[in-house]
Write an enzyme that holds these catalytic residues in place. Structure first.
Site, mmCIF file in Angstrom:
data_model
loop_
_atom_site.group_PDB
_atom_site.id
_atom_site.type_symbol
_atom_site.label_atom_id
_atom_site.label_comp_id
_atom_site.label_asym_id
_atom_site.label_seq_id
_atom_site.Cartn_x
_atom_site.Cartn_y
_atom_site.Cartn_z
ATOM 1 N N ASP A 1 0.857 -1.189 0.000
ATOM 2 C CA ASP A 1 0.000 0.000 0.000
ATOM 3 C C ASP A 1 0.886 1.229 0.000
ATOM 4 O O ASP A 1 1.978 1.231 0.598
ATOM 5 C CB ASP A 1 -0.901 0.016 1.235
ATOM 6 C CG ASP A 1 -1.944 -1.085 1.218
ATOM 7 O OD1 ASP A 1 -2.438 -1.409 0.131
ATOM 8 O OD2 ASP A 1 -2.253 -1.633 2.296
ATOM 9 N N ASP B 1 -7.126 -1.343 -4.484
ATOM 10 C CA ASP B 1 -8.163 -0.951 -3.524
ATOM 11 C C ASP B 1 -9.066 0.122 -4.115
ATOM 12 O O ASP B 1 -10.289 0.093 -3.933
ATOM 13 C CB ASP B 1 -7.530 -0.416 -2.233
ATOM 14 C CG ASP B 1 -6.718 -1.467 -1.501
ATOM 15 O OD1 ASP B 1 -7.079 -2.649 -1.579
ATOM 16 O OD2 ASP B 1 -5.731 -1.090 -0.856
#
Length: 202
Positions: free
Chosen positions: A142, A167
């Site tokens: 991330d 995401d």
């Protein structure tokens, strides 16, 4: 261009952008390192083990396996929608959802084998000593962080999650479906329910 080609192209492009961004971050950032882009946007490298409710290694294996099955289900759903000549926007929204789910699965399945860890140093690709984890036990990369609002002591109060392109694809697709294609989804669910009832009667 046919809807099948549009769907495949969308999935390919999202996966390509997602994986390029993750590999770049993995090879150029130390875990926890950040880069200031704007006051409201930073590149901040963290890793998410992708495990729900603190499950251990066996739990992660089955969780990843379940996600792979879910992606296969989405692929079948897209094929079904194309055959039924569903609205193109609905098909592309489901394609975006599949791409997002698949993007994070790639990390979970392969990154542990392909990369060394990122603790205190840059990771290397295909390290001689082997990766930081076995197959199916990699961590999701991330890096997108939007500390849009802060309080007086500089702590983020909104928006705090760190996420990635995959995401974003999942969130955007879910939002589009809820806003514009809820009826299409309900019609599909109702048709499947009626078919199931008829099969049960037969």
């Amino acid at each position: 261009m046919s809807i099948t080609k549009k769907s495949l192209l969308l999935i390919f492009l999202v996966l390509l952008i997602d994986q390029i961004s993750k590999v770049y971050i993995k090879l150029n950032f130390v875990l926890g390192e950040s880069f200031h882009v704007f006051d409201w946007f930073k590149i901040y490298f963290i890793e998410n083990n992708g495990m729900a409710f603190g499950m251990e290694i066996i739990g992660k294996f089955f969780l990843t396996s379940f996600r792979i099955i879910a992606v296969a289900g989405l692929a079948y759903f897209i094929h079904y929608l194309i055959k039924r000549q569903a609205r193109h926007g609905f098909i592309l929204s489901i394609s975006l959802l599949l791409a997002g789910a698949a993007g994070n699965i790639i990390d979970s399945v392969f990154y542990g084998v392909l990369f060394s860890d990122s603790y205190g140093h840059l990771a290397t690709f295909l390290p001689e000593a082997g990766g930081y984890a076995s197959l199916f036990h990699g961590k999701v990369v991330d890096m997108l962080y939007f500390p849009i609002i802060k309080n007086s002591v500089g702590e983020t109060i909104f928006f705090s999650p760190v996420f990635n392109i995959a995401d974003s694809a999942i969130t955007i697709s879910a939002g589009i479906i809820l806003l514009f294609f809820r009826k299409d989804l309900n019609e599909y669910l109702e048709s499947k329910s009626k078919k199931q009832k008829s099969d049960d009667v037969a």
